[in-house]
Motif scaffolding. Structure first.
Motif, PDB file in Angstrom:
ATOM      1  N   THR A 282       0.816  -1.213   0.000  1.00 17.94           N
ATOM      2  CA  THR A 282       0.000   0.000   0.000  1.00 17.94           C
ATOM      3  C   THR A 282       0.850   1.264   0.000  1.00 17.94           C
ATOM      4  OG1 THR A 282      -0.112   0.053   2.432  1.00 17.94           O
ATOM      5  CG2 THR A 282      -1.847  -1.164   1.263  1.00 17.94           C
ATOM      6  N   ALA A 283       0.237   2.338  -0.450  1.00 15.93           N
ATOM      7  CA  ALA A 283       0.880   3.654  -0.406  1.00 15.93           C
ATOM      8  C   ALA A 283       1.125   4.077   1.037  1.00 15.93           C
ATOM      9  CB  ALA A 283       0.012   4.685  -1.122  1.00 15.93           C
ATOM     10  N   ASP A 284       0.224   3.687   1.945  1.00 21.01           N
ATOM     11  CA  ASP A 284       0.390   4.056   3.348  1.00 21.01           C
ATOM     12  C   ASP A 284       1.639   3.409   3.954  1.00 21.01           C
ATOM     13  OD1 ASP A 284      -1.767   5.740   3.525  1.00 21.01           O
ATOM     14  OD2 ASP A 284      -3.147   4.235   4.327  1.00 21.01           O
ATOM     15  N   HIS A 285       1.925   2.173   3.573  1.00 21.67           N
ATOM     16  CA  HIS A 285       3.138   1.529   4.088  1.00 21.67           C
ATOM     17  C   HIS A 285       4.384   2.247   3.571  1.00 21.67           C
ATOM     18  CE1 HIS A 285       6.085  -1.355   5.333  1.00 21.67           C
ATOM     19  NE2 HIS A 285       6.424  -1.626   4.088  1.00 21.67           N
ATOM     20  N   ARG A 286       4.387   2.579   2.300  1.00 22.83           N
ATOM     21  CA  ARG A 286       5.539   3.304   1.732  1.00 22.83           C
ATOM     22  C   ARG A 286       5.697   4.657   2.403  1.00 22.83           C
ATOM     23  NH1 ARG A 286       3.272   0.900  -2.857  1.00 22.83           N
ATOM     24  NH2 ARG A 286       2.204   2.821  -3.457  1.00 22.83           N
ATOM     25  N   GLU A 287       4.570   5.338   2.634  1.00 21.26           N
ATOM     26  CA  GLU A 287       4.610   6.645   3.274  1.00 21.26           C
ATOM     27  C   GLU A 287       5.156   6.548   4.694  1.00 21.26           C
ATOM     28  OE1 GLU A 287       3.754  10.524   4.896  1.00 21.26           O
ATOM     29  OE2 GLU A 287       4.345   9.749   2.930  1.00 21.26           O
ATOM     30  N   SER A 288       4.688   5.565   5.458  1.00 24.57           N
ATOM     31  CA  SER A 288       5.130   5.453   6.849  1.00 24.57           C
ATOM     32  C   SER A 288       6.607   5.075   6.941  1.00 24.57           C
ATOM     33  CB  SER A 288       4.277   4.422   7.595  1.00 24.57           C
ATOM     34  OG  SER A 288       4.393   3.146   6.996  1.00 24.57           O
ATOM     35  N   THR A 289       7.072   4.246   6.011  1.00 28.70           N
ATOM     36  CA  THR A 289       8.481   3.877   5.998  1.00 28.70           C
ATOM     37  C   THR A 289       9.355   5.075   5.677  1.00 28.70           C
ATOM     38  OG1 THR A 289       7.900   1.632   5.288  1.00 28.70           O
ATOM     39  CG2 THR A 289      10.183   2.320   4.984  1.00 28.70           C
ATOM     40  N   ASP A 290       8.941   5.848   4.679  1.00 28.55           N
ATOM     41  CA  ASP A 290       9.686   7.057   4.316  1.00 28.55           C
ATOM     42  C   ASP A 290       9.682   8.058   5.465  1.00 28.55           C
ATOM     43  OD1 ASP A 290      10.892   8.773   1.984  1.00 28.55           O
ATOM     44  OD2 ASP A 290       9.351  10.048   2.898  1.00 28.55           O
ATOM     45  N   ALA A 291       8.525   8.190   6.127  1.00 31.81           N
ATOM     46  CA  ALA A 291       8.423   9.124   7.247  1.00 31.81           C
ATOM     47  C   ALA A 291       9.348   8.716   8.388  1.00 31.81           C
ATOM     48  CB  ALA A 291       6.977   9.188   7.735  1.00 31.81           C
ATOM     49  N   PHE A 292       9.431   7.417   8.662  1.00 35.82           N
ATOM     50  CA  PHE A 292      10.311   6.930   9.735  1.00 35.82           C
ATOM     51  C   PHE A 292      11.772   7.239   9.411  1.00 35.82           C
ATOM     52  CE2 PHE A 292      13.058   3.650  11.539  1.00 35.82           C
ATOM     53  CZ  PHE A 292      12.731   3.725  12.877  1.00 35.82           C
ATOM     54  N   VAL A 293      12.179   6.945   8.183  1.00 35.58           N
ATOM     55  CA  VAL A 293      13.572   7.166   7.781  1.00 35.58           C
ATOM     56  C   VAL A 293      13.926   8.645   7.842  1.00 35.58           C
ATOM     57  CG1 VAL A 293      15.177   7.029   5.838  1.00 35.58           C
ATOM     58  CG2 VAL A 293      13.688   5.082   6.376  1.00 35.58           C
ATOM     59  N   ASN A 294      12.967   9.492   7.468  1.00 33.80           N
ATOM     60  CA  ASN A 294      13.226  10.929   7.406  1.00 33.80           C
ATOM     61  C   ASN A 294      12.764  11.694   8.646  1.00 33.80           C
ATOM     62  OD1 ASN A 294      14.351  11.463   4.562  1.00 33.80           O
ATOM     63  ND2 ASN A 294      12.582  10.137   4.152  1.00 33.80           N
ATOM     64  N   LYS A 295      12.399  10.933   9.677  1.00 29.41           N
ATOM     65  CA  LYS A 295      12.048  11.506  10.981  1.00 29.41           C
ATOM     66  C   LYS A 295      10.955  12.560  10.882  1.00 29.41           C
ATOM     67  CE  LYS A 295      16.644  10.566  12.873  1.00 29.41           C
ATOM     68  NZ  LYS A 295      17.848  11.117  13.546  1.00 29.41           N
ATOM     69  N   ARG A 296       9.851  12.173  10.239  1.00 31.84           N
ATOM     70  CA  ARG A 296       8.689  13.049  10.160  1.00 31.84           C
ATOM     71  C   ARG A 296       7.434  12.231  10.458  1.00 31.84           C
ATOM     72  NH1 ARG A 296       5.851  12.076   5.542  1.00 31.84           N
ATOM     73  NH2 ARG A 296       6.944  10.939   3.860  1.00 31.84           N
ATOM     74  N   THR A 297       6.328  12.920  10.668  1.00 34.69           N
ATOM     75  CA  THR A 297       5.061  12.256  10.955  1.00 34.69           C
ATOM     76  C   THR A 297       4.400  11.804   9.657  1.00 34.69           C
ATOM     77  OG1 THR A 297       4.730  13.626  12.926  1.00 34.69           O
ATOM     78  CG2 THR A 297       2.790  12.503  12.034  1.00 34.69           C
ATOM     79  N   PRO A 298       4.019  10.536   9.530  1.00 29.32           N
ATOM     80  CA  PRO A 298       3.399  10.076   8.296  1.00 29.32           C
ATOM     81  C   PRO A 298       1.997  10.640   8.121  1.00 29.32           C
ATOM     82  CG  PRO A 298       3.313   8.351   9.931  1.00 29.32           C
ATOM     83  CD  PRO A 298       4.150   9.443  10.522  1.00 29.32           C
ATOM     84  N   VAL A 299       1.604  10.788   6.873  1.00 29.02           N
ATOM     85  CA  VAL A 299       0.232  11.208   6.535  1.00 29.02           C
ATOM     86  C   VAL A 299      -0.400  10.067   5.755  1.00 29.02           C
ATOM     87  CG1 VAL A 299      -1.202  12.877   5.332  1.00 29.02           C
ATOM     88  CG2 VAL A 299       0.900  13.632   6.473  1.00 29.02           C
ATOM     89  N   PHE A 300      -1.336   9.379   6.383  1.00 29.03           N
ATOM     90  CA  PHE A 300      -1.969   8.225   5.758  1.00 29.03           C
ATOM     91  C   PHE A 300      -3.167   8.653   4.927  1.00 29.03           C
ATOM     92  CE2 PHE A 300      -0.085   6.353   9.691  1.00 29.03           C
ATOM     93  CZ  PHE A 300       0.809   5.492   9.050  1.00 29.03           C
ATOM     94  N   GLU A 301      -3.364   7.975   3.811  1.00 24.11           N
ATOM     95  CA  GLU A 301      -4.476   8.273   2.913  1.00 24.11           C
ATOM     96  C   GLU A 301      -5.486   7.140   2.829  1.00 24.11           C
ATOM     97  OE1 GLU A 301      -2.867   9.339  -0.878  1.00 24.11           O
ATOM     98  OE2 GLU A 301      -1.873  11.141  -0.098  1.00 24.11           O
ATOM     99  N   GLY A 302      -5.219   6.058   3.540  1.00 25.09           N
ATOM    100  CA  GLY A 302      -6.157   4.957   3.560  1.00 25.09           C
ATOM    101  C   GLY A 302      -6.093   4.051   2.342  1.00 25.09           C
ATOM    102  N   ARG A 303      -4.931   4.070   1.657  1.00 18.72           N
ATOM    103  CA  ARG A 303      -4.808   3.228   0.445  1.00 18.72           C
ATOM    104  C   ARG A 303      -3.379   2.691   0.317  1.00 18.72           C
ATOM    105  NH1 ARG A 303      -2.358   6.146  -3.607  1.00 18.72           N
ATOM    106  NH2 ARG A 303      -2.115   8.357  -3.205  1.00 18.72           N
TER     107      ARG A 303
END
Length: 261
Positions: free
Chosen positions: A240-261
């Motif tokens: 999912t896009a949410d998994h990619r987003e959360s992984t990128d957010a973790f690596v870059n030390k920011r809060t993820p923004v989930f879109e539900g997809r």
């Protein structure tokens, strides 16, 4: 004549309100059908990311409409509603791939308690009570209570609640795990449930759906079965896009923004 079910959409959270307050939201055929169809529609609605199930007035839901039931007693199959309505409704609610929070204000009895137990989380208040009322009217349990209740409180306590049919008040329900949260005031129950739903609506919807699927299977199958379900769930959520987003957010030390997809 008012609609038996009210559906309100607000920023990813859908509040579904049983709307028969004069009968403490007892379940007649129209309400059962409306609930089933609404849950099936919400399962495929990308704008719905969390659901709140509530009851209008001073009660959540006291189960089967016994007046309607009595009128059906003259027929050959007065309990065909279990096959036609309760079982499909239970499956639609249990398999809804979005988090469901029950706002249990006032009594939840019989099938009404069953609907609350099929929800993922339950918020109550001082007036909340649960009653396994089936034996009081000479009936066995339905609406998946025989499946949900032992998993929540254990087999011995489930037998006690079903056989003795004694009410469980709010504090005891919280202690037993029948309630997830207990608000200090009844007027806070729905807002607290909606706040919890809003938090979940901002999360990874697909992952939540897969977690629900894992839980449905994990308690009843073998270890090998559970591992297979987990494999499929991780493959689905991992793409999912949410998994990619959360992984990128973790690596870059920011809060993820989930879109539900």
């Amino acid at each position: 004549m008012s609609a038996p079910l009210l559906v309100d959409h607000a920023e990813g959270v859908v509040t579904v309100t049983m709307n028969r307050p004069d009968s403490l939201n007892s379940l007649d055929i129209a309400l059962k059908v409306a609930l089933r169809d609404t849950f099936l529609e919400l399962a495929d609605d990308p704008k719905c990311r969390a659901v709140v199930l509530a009851g209008a007035g001073r009660g959540f839901c006291v189960g089967q409409d016994l007046r309607e039931h009595m009128s059906a007693m003259g027929g050959k199959a007065p309990l065909d509603t279990v096959e036609k309505h309760y079982n499909p409704l239970a499956l639609a609610l249990a398999e809804l791939p979005k988090p469901v929070i029950a706002a249990v204000r006032g009594p939840a009895a019989g099938a009404g308690a069953g609907l609350a137990f099929l929800s993922d989380l339950r918020v109550g208040g001082p007036s909340t009570s649960f009653l396994m009322a089936f034996a009081r009217v000479g009936l066995a349990a339905d609406t998946a209570v025989s499946w949900t209740l032992p998993r929540m409180v254990g087999a011995a306590k489930a037998a006690e609640l079903l056989l003795l049919a004694e009410p469980v008040k709010a504090d005891e329900a919280r202690r037993l795990g029948l309630l997830t949260r207990l608000a200090e005031d009844d007027d806070q129950v729905l807002p607290a449930a909606q706040e919890l739903a809003a938090r979940l609506a901002a999360g990874p919807t697909v992952a939540y759906g897969q977690i629900k699927r894992e839980l449905l299977h994990g308690a009843t199958g073998t270890l090998a079965d559970a591992l297979l379900v987990e494999l499929a769930a991780q493959q689905r959520s991992g793409g999912t896009a949410d998994h990619r987003e959360s992984t990128d957010a973790f690596v870059n030390k920011r809060t993820p923004v989930f879109e539900g997809r």
